[in-house]
Design a protein around this motif. Structure first.
Motif, short mmCIF file in Angstrom:
data_model
loop_
_atom_site.label_atom_id
_atom_site.label_comp_id
_atom_site.label_asym_id
_atom_site.label_seq_id
_atom_site.Cartn_x
_atom_site.Cartn_y
_atom_site.Cartn_z
N LEU A 1 0.53 -1.31 0.22
CA LEU A 1 -0.18 0.02 0.22
C LEU A 1 0.86 0.92 0.20
CD1 LEU A 1 -2.67 1.81 0.29
CD2 LEU A 1 -2.55 1.28 2.86
N ALA A 2 0.97 2.01 -0.85
CA ALA A 2 1.39 3.54 -0.76
C ALA A 2 0.42 4.83 -0.14
CB ALA A 2 1.99 3.36 -2.22
N ALA A 3 1.41 5.81 0.65
CA ALA A 3 0.88 6.53 0.36
C ALA A 3 1.74 7.99 0.06
CB ALA A 3 0.34 6.89 2.44
N LEU A 4 0.68 8.33 -0.87
CA LEU A 4 0.85 9.74 -2.08
C LEU A 4 0.44 11.29 -1.19
CD1 LEU A 4 1.40 8.30 -5.11
CD2 LEU A 4 3.40 8.60 -4.21
N PRO A 5 1.47 12.37 -1.21
CA PRO A 5 0.88 13.61 -0.83
C PRO A 5 -0.54 14.18 -1.38
CG PRO A 5 3.37 13.94 -1.46
CD PRO A 5 2.92 11.62 -1.74
N ARG A 6 -1.39 14.00 -1.67
CA ARG A 6 -2.04 14.84 -2.30
C ARG A 6 -2.18 15.76 -2.61
NH1 ARG A 6 -8.62 15.59 -0.78
NH2 ARG A 6 -8.84 17.20 -2.76
N ALA A 7 -1.31 17.02 -2.00
CA ALA A 7 -1.10 17.81 -2.86
C ALA A 7 0.90 18.01 -3.10
CB ALA A 7 -0.76 19.52 -2.17
N PRO B 1 -3.53 -7.10 -3.25
CA PRO B 1 -4.06 -6.55 -3.11
C PRO B 1 -5.02 -5.03 -4.14
CG PRO B 1 -2.21 -5.65 -3.26
CD PRO B 1 -2.24 -6.77 -3.55
N GLY B 2 -6.41 -4.97 -3.14
CA GLY B 2 -7.39 -4.32 -4.14
C GLY B 2 -7.64 -3.06 -4.06
N THR B 3 -8.97 -2.69 -3.75
CA THR B 3 -9.24 -1.63 -3.67
C THR B 3 -9.28 -0.85 -2.40
OG1 THR B 3 -10.76 -1.74 -5.00
CG2 THR B 3 -11.63 -0.24 -2.77
N VAL B 4 -9.09 0.10 -2.05
CA VAL B 4 -8.60 0.87 -0.81
C VAL B 4 -9.33 1.55 -0.36
CG1 VAL B 4 -6.76 2.12 0.50
CG2 VAL B 4 -6.16 0.64 -1.23
N LEU B 5 -9.77 1.35 1.08
CA LEU B 5 -10.47 2.33 1.99
C LEU B 5 -10.49 3.74 2.76
CD1 LEU B 5 -13.74 2.83 2.81
CD2 LEU B 5 -13.72 1.13 3.84
N ALA B 6 -10.19 4.17 2.57
CA ALA B 6 -9.56 4.97 3.96
C ALA B 6 -11.07 5.74 4.48
CB ALA B 6 -9.20 6.58 3.09
N ALA B 7 -11.16 5.70 5.84
CA ALA B 7 -11.98 6.05 7.07
C ALA B 7 -11.36 6.25 7.97
CB ALA B 7 -13.10 5.09 7.00
N GLY B 8 -11.97 8.16 8.34
CA GLY B 8 -11.32 8.45 9.76
C GLY B 8 -9.76 8.59 9.51
N ASP B 9 -8.76 7.41 10.42
CA ASP B 9 -7.78 7.49 10.53
C ASP B 9 -6.72 6.45 10.29
OD1 ASP B 9 -8.02 6.71 12.81
OD2 ASP B 9 -6.85 7.72 13.80
N VAL B 10 -7.33 5.77 8.76
CA VAL B 10 -7.34 4.76 9.02
C VAL B 10 -7.67 3.69 7.65
CG1 VAL B 10 -7.77 1.60 9.81
CG2 VAL B 10 -7.83 3.41 10.77
N ALA B 11 -6.78 3.23 6.86
CA ALA B 11 -6.96 2.66 5.71
C ALA B 11 -6.77 1.04 5.27
CB ALA B 11 -5.58 3.07 5.02
N TYR B 12 -8.14 0.76 5.12
CA TYR B 12 -8.57 -1.09 4.99
C TYR B 12 -7.42 -0.80 3.22
CZ TYR B 12 -10.86 0.93 8.70
OH TYR B 12 -10.92 0.67 10.09
N ASP C 1 -2.36 2.31 9.90
CA ASP C 1 -3.09 4.12 9.97
C ASP C 1 -2.59 4.83 8.79
OD1 ASP C 1 -2.37 6.77 11.40
OD2 ASP C 1 -1.95 5.98 13.04
N LEU C 2 -3.01 6.01 8.90
CA LEU C 2 -2.63 6.66 7.55
C LEU C 2 -1.82 7.44 8.09
CD1 LEU C 2 -6.48 8.15 6.66
CD2 LEU C 2 -4.71 6.95 4.92
N GLY C 3 -2.01 8.07 8.89
CA GLY C 3 -0.44 8.68 9.50
C GLY C 3 1.31 8.11 8.94
N GLY C 4 1.02 6.93 9.20
CA GLY C 4 1.82 6.59 9.38
C GLY C 4 2.85 5.43 10.44
N CYS C 5 3.76 5.28 10.07
CA CYS C 5 4.14 4.71 11.74
C CYS C 5 5.60 4.18 11.67
CB CYS C 5 4.57 2.64 11.37
SG CYS C 5 5.57 2.57 10.03
N GLY C 6 5.79 6.09 10.33
CA GLY C 6 7.00 6.25 11.83
C GLY C 6 8.42 6.43 11.08
N ALA C 7 7.88 5.42 10.61
CA ALA C 7 9.56 4.55 9.07
C ALA C 7 8.64 4.37 8.27
CB ALA C 7 9.73 2.70 10.15
N ALA C 8 9.99 4.12 6.77
CA ALA C 8 8.91 4.39 5.40
C ALA C 8 8.41 2.43 5.33
CB ALA C 8 10.73 4.04 4.67
N THR C 9 8.41 1.88 5.76
CA THR C 9 7.36 0.81 5.65
C THR C 9 7.01 0.88 6.79
OG1 THR C 9 10.07 -0.18 4.20
CG2 THR C 9 6.96 -1.69 5.17
#
Length: 421
Positions: free
Chosen positions: A324-330, A350-361, A373-381
């Motif tokens: 799962l890759a999280a990119l900056p929207r802007a 893996p297929g469709t990603v759902l984001a709800a609140g501060d969680v990505a599924y 955690d949408l905010g990541g884990c403090g590491a690259a992976t």
């Protein structure tokens, strides 16, 4: 169409706050982002467990499509494999979101003829749950051949079978209180469920080659974004004909086509003036919706399998190598951007990603749902906060509804996960 774009943005905000799922990926821009979710959060989601699992139909039912939810109930549709193939039947169901208790279940006999069909994700509209379908028709069955489409539709309160809109319909979007369908080809209707019961304007893109090019469209401001299925991302202006009665000969050509070099998948709106595509080469591209110019790109290094999910500050995409890759929207102020973080997704494809609140599924073909955690884990992976299993391949993209994560499976079941107690 300009007014439609404004309404679409307002609708996204309203639905995001209310938690209602009236259509796939939540709103016409296909963002798949539920901004407010008080129960399932990064702090609590580790406690997820299966809370109910119900069959959508009989033993022959399979491929449950993405569910939708309203007023405490979950609605879903599924294909039916009676007589050894998906011929002429489908199932729909309504269940209580909290308990999984079946409110009603309906089998739809679409035609007396044995015709294979495609069934897409449902919407809730005008007191009914409606799912677009396309039948593969041959000249020996009273048609000129090609495809005939319509909808399976059931009354929200009782499950009674209703008529649906006619015309080939591979995807529905709710815009300004109306179903808008992508109309690829119109053949001769052959009776129920093809009797028109609701207004269904058709978005008629110009198609080269096959008349059954798959793929969802997205409303971005006053524009329609789509993919030509080859190498081009496309944009259609408000001048594109909308009437379901417009002949195919007058289908509109795109205002622009951007050659992305590899087959772009389904688009997602990024605000009111940009659109995101993920393509077969593993590149995520954000384009200016008015011109088709590429604003920025990110090379993820592996085939991308899902439509981008767009949150308030992230663009989320899953990859074929299980990430799962999280990119900056802007973007990042440059022509190319690296992910903010990546997550390792257990299970195949893996297929469709759902984001709800501060969680990505992330749902997978292995039948798992992994939460990050949408905010990541403090590491690259990052590793998932929790992973749960639905028992078979997930064919219906997940939704979060009233404290439940709900998915459809290839085993013909609707499965919900929640917190214990």
């Amino acid at each position: 169409m300009r007014r439609i774009g404004v309404v679409a943005g307002v609708l996204a905000l309203v639905l995001g706050m209310s938690g209602c799922w009236l259509q796939p990926r939540l709103e016409p821009g296909r963002a798949n982002y539920l901004s407010g979710e008080p129960t399932l959060t990064a702090a609590t989601v580790a406690g997820l467990t299966e809370v109910w699992s119900v069959p959508v139909g009989g033993a022959d039912t399979y491929q449950v499509r993405a569910p939708v939810g309203l007023n405490g109930r979950i609605y879903a549709v599924a294909k039916n494999g009676r007589f050894g193939g998906d011929f002429g039947y489908a199932n729909s169901i309504a269940v209580d979101a909290a308990t999984g208790a079946t409110v009603w279940a309906t089998e739809h006999e679409m035609l007396t003829l044995s015709i294979p069909y495609l069934l897409d994700d449902p919407v809730i509209h005008d007191g009914a749950v409606r799912a677009p379908l396309t039948l593969m028709v041959n000249p020996f069955e009273g048609s000129t051949g090609g495809t005939v489409g319509g909808a399976v539709a059931a009354d929200l309160a009782t499950g009674a079978v209703l008529a649906g809109p006619d015309g080939s319909a591979q995807d529905f979007a709710l815009v300004d209180g109306t179903i808008v369908r992508k109309t690829i080809e119109v053949a001769v209707p052959q009776g129920p469920p093809f009797d028109s019961a609701v207004t269904a304007p058709g978005f008629r893109p110009t198609v080269t080659g096959s008349a059954t090019v798959p793929g969802d469209y997205a409303f971005v401001g006053g524009w329609v974004a789509w993919s030509d299925g080859a190498t081009g991302a496309t944009g259609y202006s408000p001048q594109c004909p909308e009437s379901g009665g417009v002949p195919r000969a007058t289908a509109c050509s795109p205002d622009w086509t951007a050659d992305l070099g590899a087959a772009p998948g389904n688009p997602t709106a990024v605000g009111a003036d940009q659109v995101a595509y993920a393509d077969a080469s593993g590149t995520v591209s954000v384009l200016d919706m008015a011109t088709g110019a590429i604003v920025w790109q990110s090379d993820l290094g592996a085939t991308t399998l899902s439509q981008p999910t767009v949150t308030a500050d992230r663009i989320l995409v899953s990859t074929g190598d299980g990430r799962l890759a999280a990119l900056p929207r802007a973007g990042c102020g440059a022509a190319t951007c690296d992910p903010l973080w990546t997550g390792t997704v257990p299970g195949a494809a893996p297929g469709t990603v759902l984001a709800a609140g501060d969680v990505a599924y992330v749902a997978t073909e292995a039948g798992t749902v992994a939460a990050f955690d949408l905010g990541g884990c403090g590491a690259a992976t990052c590793d998932p906060l929790v992973t749960v299993s639905a028992g078979s391949a997930i064919t219906g993209a997940p939704i979060v509804f009233e404290g439940r994560i709900v998915v459809g499976t290839n085993g013909g079941r609707l499965v919900a996960f929640g917190l214990p107690g």
